[in-house]
Design an enzyme around this catalytic site. Sequence first.
Site, PDB file in Angstrom:
ATOM      1  N   ASP A  26     137.764 -21.416  -6.622  1.00  0.00           N
ATOM      2  CA  ASP A  26     137.117 -21.200  -7.919  1.00  0.00           C
ATOM      3  C   ASP A  26     137.112 -19.716  -8.300  1.00  0.00           C
ATOM      4  O   ASP A  26     137.026 -18.849  -7.429  1.00  0.00           O
ATOM      5  CB  ASP A  26     135.681 -21.746  -7.874  1.00  0.00           C
ATOM      6  CG  ASP A  26     135.097 -21.965  -9.258  1.00  0.00           C
ATOM      7  OD1 ASP A  26     135.856 -21.947 -10.244  1.00  0.00           O
ATOM      8  OD2 ASP A  26     133.871 -22.156  -9.343  1.00  0.00           O
ATOM      9  N   ASN A  69     139.344 -18.378 -10.931  1.00  0.00           N
ATOM     10  CA  ASN A  69     140.586 -17.892 -11.562  1.00  0.00           C
ATOM     11  C   ASN A  69     140.340 -17.379 -12.984  1.00  0.00           C
ATOM     12  O   ASN A  69     140.907 -16.358 -13.393  1.00  0.00           O
ATOM     13  CB  ASN A  69     141.630 -19.007 -11.630  1.00  0.00           C
ATOM     14  CG  ASN A  69     142.083 -19.466 -10.263  1.00  0.00           C
ATOM     15  OD1 ASN A  69     141.769 -18.834  -9.259  1.00  0.00           O
ATOM     16  ND2 ASN A  69     142.824 -20.565 -10.212  1.00  0.00           N
ATOM     17  N   HIS A  83     145.333 -18.458 -13.013  1.00  0.00           N
ATOM     18  CA  HIS A  83     145.732 -19.576 -12.143  1.00  0.00           C
ATOM     19  C   HIS A  83     146.973 -19.217 -11.330  1.00  0.00           C
ATOM     20  O   HIS A  83     147.102 -19.607 -10.174  1.00  0.00           O
ATOM     21  CB  HIS A  83     145.987 -20.832 -12.978  1.00  0.00           C
ATOM     22  CG  HIS A  83     144.752 -21.376 -13.630  1.00  0.00           C
ATOM     23  ND1 HIS A  83     143.594 -21.627 -12.927  1.00  0.00           N
ATOM     24  CD2 HIS A  83     144.465 -21.683 -14.924  1.00  0.00           C
ATOM     25  CE1 HIS A  83     142.655 -22.085 -13.755  1.00  0.00           C
ATOM     26  NE2 HIS A  83     143.162 -22.123 -14.973  1.00  0.00           N
ATOM     27  N   GLU A  95     137.171 -33.859 -13.647  1.00  0.00           N
ATOM     28  CA  GLU A  95     136.456 -33.286 -14.797  1.00  0.00           C
ATOM     29  C   GLU A  95     137.253 -32.171 -15.481  1.00  0.00           C
ATOM     30  O   GLU A  95     136.928 -31.774 -16.602  1.00  0.00           O
ATOM     31  CB  GLU A  95     135.097 -32.728 -14.355  1.00  0.00           C
ATOM     32  CG  GLU A  95     134.046 -33.794 -14.049  1.00  0.00           C
ATOM     33  CD  GLU A  95     134.286 -34.510 -12.726  1.00  0.00           C
ATOM     34  OE1 GLU A  95     134.186 -35.740 -12.699  1.00  0.00           O
ATOM     35  OE2 GLU A  95     134.619 -33.860 -11.721  1.00  0.00           O
ATOM     36  N   LEU A 146     150.641 -27.970  10.132  1.00  0.00           N
ATOM     37  CA  LEU A 146     149.476 -28.031   9.238  1.00  0.00           C
ATOM     38  C   LEU A 146     149.613 -29.154   8.218  1.00  0.00           C
ATOM     39  O   LEU A 146     150.657 -29.312   7.581  1.00  0.00           O
ATOM     40  CB  LEU A 146     149.349 -26.692   8.486  1.00  0.00           C
ATOM     41  CG  LEU A 146     148.223 -26.629   7.438  1.00  0.00           C
ATOM     42  CD1 LEU A 146     146.858 -26.547   8.103  1.00  0.00           C
ATOM     43  CD2 LEU A 146     148.417 -25.453   6.485  1.00  0.00           C
TER      44      LEU A 146
HETATM   45  C1  IPE Z   1     135.923 -27.106  -9.272  1.00  0.00           C
HETATM   46  O1  IPE Z   1     135.787 -25.968 -10.044  1.00  0.00           O
HETATM   47  C2  IPE Z   1     137.308 -27.674  -9.374  1.00  0.00           C
HETATM   48  C3  IPE Z   1     138.397 -26.857  -8.835  1.00  0.00           C
HETATM   49  C4  IPE Z   1     138.287 -25.713  -8.234  1.00  0.00           C
HETATM   50  C5  IPE Z   1     139.710 -27.440  -8.969  1.00  0.00           C
HETATM   51  P1  IPE Z   1     135.234 -26.002 -11.553  1.00  0.00           P
HETATM   52  O2  IPE Z   1     135.300 -24.606 -12.017  1.00  0.00           O
HETATM   53  O3  IPE Z   1     135.960 -27.022 -12.323  1.00  0.00           O
HETATM   54  O4  IPE Z   1     133.739 -26.490 -11.339  1.00  0.00           O
HETATM   55  P2  IPE Z   1     132.438 -26.248 -12.225  1.00  0.00           P
HETATM   56  O5  IPE Z   1     132.737 -26.794 -13.588  1.00  0.00           O
HETATM   57  O6  IPE Z   1     132.187 -24.775 -12.263  1.00  0.00           O
HETATM   58  O7  IPE Z   1     131.346 -26.978 -11.497  1.00  0.00           O
HETATM   59  C1  IPE Z   2     139.443 -22.695 -10.504  1.00  0.00           C
HETATM   60  O1  IPE Z   2     139.222 -21.594 -11.336  1.00  0.00           O
HETATM   61  C2  IPE Z   2     140.742 -23.398 -10.812  1.00  0.00           C
HETATM   62  C3  IPE Z   2     140.601 -24.712 -11.464  1.00  0.00           C
HETATM   63  C4  IPE Z   2     139.473 -25.316 -11.731  1.00  0.00           C
HETATM   64  C5  IPE Z   2     141.835 -25.378 -11.827  1.00  0.00           C
HETATM   65  P1  IPE Z   2     138.483 -21.731 -12.738  1.00  0.00           P
HETATM   66  O2  IPE Z   2     139.512 -21.931 -13.797  1.00  0.00           O
HETATM   67  O3  IPE Z   2     137.423 -22.760 -12.667  1.00  0.00           O
HETATM   68  O4  IPE Z   2     137.837 -20.280 -12.875  1.00  0.00           O
HETATM   69  P2  IPE Z   2     136.445 -19.919 -13.521  1.00  0.00           P
HETATM   70  O5  IPE Z   2     135.410 -20.751 -12.844  1.00  0.00           O
HETATM   71  O6  IPE Z   2     136.563 -20.235 -14.969  1.00  0.00           O
HETATM   72  O7  IPE Z   2     136.286 -18.466 -13.255  1.00  0.00           O
HETATM   73 MG    MG Z   3     135.469 -22.669 -12.172  1.00  0.00          MG
END
Ligand code: IPE
Ligand code: IPE
Ligand code: MG
Length: 240
Positions: free
Chosen positions: A16, A18, A33, A63, A127
């Site tokens: 999380d 990105n 990403h 989601e 792995l």
């Molecule tokens: C969880 O992160 C899903 C992934 C890392 C793929 P999200 O960024 O989607 O989750 P929330 O919305 O902050 O809970």
């Molecule tokens: C996680 O990073 C990657 C995916 C959920 C695909 P985010 O895109 O959720 O990054 P933030 O949470 O917005 O910083």
């Molecule tokens: Mg996120």
Amino acid sequence: MLDERNIPKHVAIIMDGNGRWAQKNNTTRLAGHNAGMRAMKEIVKSSSAWGVEHLTVYAFSTENWKRSVEEVSGIFKLIVIYVDKELKELHKNNVKVNILGDYSKLPKESVERLEKALGTTKNNTGLQFNIALNYGSRDEITKAVRLISEKVKNGEFTPEQITEEMIGQHLYTGGLFHNIPDPDLIIRTSGERRLSNYLLWQSAYSEFAFPDVLWPDFSPAEYMKIMEEYQSRDRRFGGR
Ligand code: IPE
Ligand code: IPE
Ligand code: MG
């Protein structure tokens, strides 16, 4: 230094941050990403090198479809790019790719690449790199309930014969699919402290780590720090 006798068999990661990394670096979410993908590559290598047997990464949740079409299709394009660039190396390193989640809902091109990765690496013994894609725990548990209900309906067993083990078997991680043990350690980067529908059943006795670092900045050195800290923990599983 890592204690070789106490390496977690299964590490699961919620990659999380990105988007916040992109904002911080004045670039697009998609570039974020992409940077996340680079980080993932290094973590796969470290996991292999340290003898982790299973690495499961949360790449796209059930989601995440709520995001803009551009972001969603951009993420799926990155999967194509990742497989095209990395499959050879993964295969050379004896990594076996598995997918958790209904990836058939992804665009055709991504599905093709993923199936290529599954096919190429299917007999590898190193792995196990499990990618959670269009994955959600509640969806997974719902599907398991449906499968089990069908079997009860067909008279294969009675409701009283349903056990915890049987439920586990019918999850994506279960013996009917991939036979992945419960995660010993779950890492979520970016400072968020929630599971966001990840491995809810499987994480009953997992250890958790919530480093503040944003996923694209998560390095093997950060990973090592968490592994060392994990090794100092006392896991009791309800015993004393
Ligand atoms: C969880 O992160 C899903 C992934 C890392 C793929 P999200 O960024 O989607 O989750 P929330 O919305 O902050 O809970
Ligand atoms: C996680 O990073 C990657 C995916 C959920 C695909 P985010 O895109 O959720 O990054 P933030 O949470 O917005 O910083
Ligand atoms: Mg996120």
